[in-house]
Structure formats: C-alpha cells, structure tokens
Design a protein around this motif. Structure first.
Motif, mmCIF file in Angstrom:
data_model
loop_
_atom_site.group_PDB
_atom_site.id
_atom_site.type_symbol
_atom_site.label_atom_id
_atom_site.label_comp_id
_atom_site.label_asym_id
_atom_site.label_seq_id
_atom_site.Cartn_x
_atom_site.Cartn_y
_atom_site.Cartn_z
ATOM 1 N N UNK A 197 0.511 -14.925 -15.094
ATOM 2 C CA UNK A 197 0.727 -14.428 -13.733
ATOM 3 C C UNK A 197 1.055 -12.938 -13.741
ATOM 4 N N UNK A 198 1.829 -12.511 -14.703
ATOM 5 C CA UNK A 198 2.173 -11.092 -14.801
ATOM 6 C C UNK A 198 0.925 -10.258 -15.082
ATOM 7 N N UNK A 199 0.072 -10.745 -15.966
ATOM 8 C CA UNK A 199 -1.167 -10.025 -16.295
ATOM 9 C C UNK A 199 -2.083 -9.949 -15.075
ATOM 10 N N UNK A 200 -2.184 -11.048 -14.350
ATOM 11 C CA UNK A 200 -3.062 -11.065 -13.174
ATOM 12 C C UNK A 200 -2.555 -10.092 -12.110
ATOM 13 N N UNK A 201 -1.273 -10.094 -11.868
ATOM 14 C CA UNK A 201 -0.674 -9.169 -10.902
ATOM 15 C C UNK A 201 -0.989 -7.723 -11.271
ATOM 16 N N UNK A 202 -0.783 -7.373 -12.515
ATOM 17 C CA UNK A 202 -1.052 -6.001 -12.948
ATOM 18 C C UNK A 202 -2.533 -5.655 -12.853
ATOM 19 N N UNK A 203 -3.369 -6.622 -13.102
ATOM 20 C CA UNK A 203 -4.813 -6.397 -13.078
ATOM 21 C C UNK A 203 -5.334 -6.215 -11.648
ATOM 22 N N UNK A 204 -4.763 -6.940 -10.693
ATOM 23 C CA UNK A 204 -5.334 -6.997 -9.352
ATOM 24 C C UNK A 204 -4.639 -6.099 -8.330
ATOM 25 N N UNK A 230 0.229 -4.445 -20.280
ATOM 26 C CA UNK A 230 -0.206 -5.215 -19.108
ATOM 27 C C UNK A 230 -0.500 -4.313 -17.918
ATOM 28 N N UNK A 231 0.279 -3.235 -17.792
ATOM 29 C CA UNK A 231 0.122 -2.353 -16.647
ATOM 30 C C UNK A 231 1.392 -2.090 -15.870
ATOM 31 N N UNK A 232 2.518 -2.600 -16.362
ATOM 32 C CA UNK A 232 3.790 -2.311 -15.702
ATOM 33 C C UNK A 232 4.220 -0.884 -16.020
ATOM 34 N N UNK A 233 4.789 -0.212 -15.011
ATOM 35 C CA UNK A 233 5.311 1.130 -15.209
ATOM 36 C C UNK A 233 6.817 1.133 -15.440
#
Length: 306
Positions: A197-204, A230-233
């Motif tokens: 879920x964390x990966x999907x959130x960051x991706x989308x 993943x894409x979290x800042x």
C-alpha cells in the motif's frame, strides 16, 4: 541569504528541495523541541496526540482546543530555530475557521500545518472509531487552507487523509491525488497497512509525501533508505519522544517508590545546560548594571582629556 534570515516556511522549503529523505522527530513542548534541535535534527513535528497527552493528560480525541494547541505551538516555535510542523487537526470548524487556523499557525511561527479529513471531533489515526467527512468537505478544507496560504500566510499546507481505515486504499489515494491538484504542498495518507500500500501510494500520488511511523502502530516501520526508494520525502516519528519519556519517568518513579537503584539520570550541570542556564548567565553578564557605570566613567575620562 542564509538559513537564519529565512522565515520558518522558507527554511522548510529549502529542506524539502534537497535530495534525500528528511527524518523528523515529534515534539510536545518547548523542552522536547529544544532536545530535537540539540540532537542535530533540522526540523520537528508538534504532534497533537503528544500535546493532548502532555498538556491535558487526555487522549487525542478532539478534546484540546484551538487556543490551547496554538499556545503550545507558540512556546515550541519560540524555543528553537529549526522549522516546526504543527498538527492542525480538522481546522477547528468551517472554511472561515480553517483560514483563521492557518493564519494563526503562521503567526505563531510554524513552518507547516497539517489538516485532515476526519469528522470532528477527530482521533488519533492509529486508533479505533475513526470516521471521515465526505469528499467535498475534505476538499473544501484543503482549498480554504491553500487560499489562506495564497492570501499571505507564510506557511506550507500538509493535507492528510484518514480514508484508508474507513473507505479503503483506493479512496484514500483518490483523495490524496485531489489534495495535490488543489495545491497542498505536502501529502499524507495516514496508516497504510502494508508495504504494498505504501508503494502504491507513492507511485500514484505526486508531490512530497510523508510516512507516519508509530511504534507498534498500523504502518510498517521501514528503514529510511527503503522509504526514500519508495518515494517518501519525510519520515516522521511523532510519538517516539513521548513514549521514551513515559518509560523513563515510570522507571524513575518505581525506583523512588521501592528504594532501588535509579535508572541513568543527568548530572545537574548537564540539566542546567540543556534548559538554557548558560545562555541566561551570558545574558545577565552582558546587561550587568554596574558594567554601564564603568562605561560612563571611561567615557568621562576620555572627554576630560580632550
């Protein structure tokens, strides 16, 4: 222009624009904020949960008022030079209230305000019984906050959705995406329950994203490098200091009560240093009254020889 001449919001923008993930501890009062800065952290988050617990001794269920949390925030912001993020709960009312809240947080010295889509009175995002407002009200809240920022409030807006727990991950991601379209500076999907879920959130969802990491909470506690990949800042740990302080106080109280050996404790000189006695002594020396008598005498002597 250096970091010391920038506003709190401008300092935070610089930190967010840098490469790499920003690790942010939570604080609940001026002393805990000061400790964050002394430890070398470049920013900190005033947690509503932690403020409600430490100031009122009450749970994070919407019991703390706007005035109480704003006052706590003023004390925190005034105690440090690092930018502070502030928990603004649901904004404390309708669009007019939200705009007033955003402006009040900016005037108090906050760099960023977090606003969420829970029904008021809200509650901690990792506890039971949450509910969220409908989409239109959620978007209205963020629009009002963005308008307050655009009208001159020097503060960043972090938009939070708690819809994962009530409506599922699809709805939470949809809300987060629209928060970004409205103009929120930072995005926060509360309590994803798996790495997927964390990966999907960051991706989308575009923009800066925050991972809220609570020990024994619902979201996986992942290493910083994995979160960054993943894409979290931002990785925020809102309750770590509150947790640690409770454990330490309980251990000390048990030792006092039983007469057993106390846990490790600060030397008194270190305690006085941390709370600012060194700076206070320097100030009293600079403004010592008899010092000005000496200056006047020296000036008189100079004039008498001219």
């Amino acid at each position: 222009m250096n970091m010391f001449t920038l506003s709190p919001a401008a300092k935070l923008r610089q930190l967010l624009d840098r490469p790499g993930i920003l690790v942010m501890p939570g604080c609940h009062d001026a002393l805990s904020a000061r400790l964050c800065e002394m430890a070398g952290f470049e920013t900190a988050f005033m947690s509503g949960f932690a403020v409600s617990a430490s100031r009122l001794g009450l749970p994070d269920t919407g019991l703390i008022s706007y005035a109480e949390i704003l006052n706590q925030g003023q004390n925190i912001c005034n105690s440090v030079s690092i930018p502070i993020w502030g928990d603004g709960d649901t904004g404390f009312g309708n669009a007019a209230n939200i705009k007033r809240t955003v402006k009040g947080y900016a005037q108090a010295g906050f760099a960023c305000i977090m606003l969420e889509d829970q029904v008021a009175p809200k509650r901690c995002g990792h506890t039971q019984g949450k509910s969220v407002v409908d989409r239109n009200e959620a978007f209205m809240r963020i629009q009002a906050a963005v308008d307050a920022r655009n009208e001159g409030a020097d503060i960043l807006i972090m938009a939070r959705t708690d819809a994962r727990a009530t409506h599922g991950i699809d709805e939470a991601i949809d809300r987060a995406r629209i928060f970004d379209v409205i103009g929120a500076d930072i995005n926060f999907l509360e309590a994803p329950e798996s790495t997927a879920e964390m990966e999907r959130y960051c991706r989308e969802v575009p923009g800066y994203k925050v991972a809220n990491l609570i020990e024994y909470g619902k979201t996986p506690l992942l290493p910083h490098d994995q979160l960054e990949a993943m894409g979290y800042k931002v990785a925020v740990y809102p309750l770590t200091l509150l947790n640690a302080s409770i454990v330490s106080m309980q251990a000390s109280l048990n030792a006092l009560k039983s007469g057993t050996a106390a846990p490790p404790i600060l030397n008194f000189s270190e305690l006085t240093r941390i709370v600012g006695f060194d700076e206070y002594y320097q100030s009293t020396e600079r403004y010592r009254i008899d010092k000005f008598t000496d200056i006047q005498a020296a000036e008189s002597g100079t004039n008498s020889h001219s």
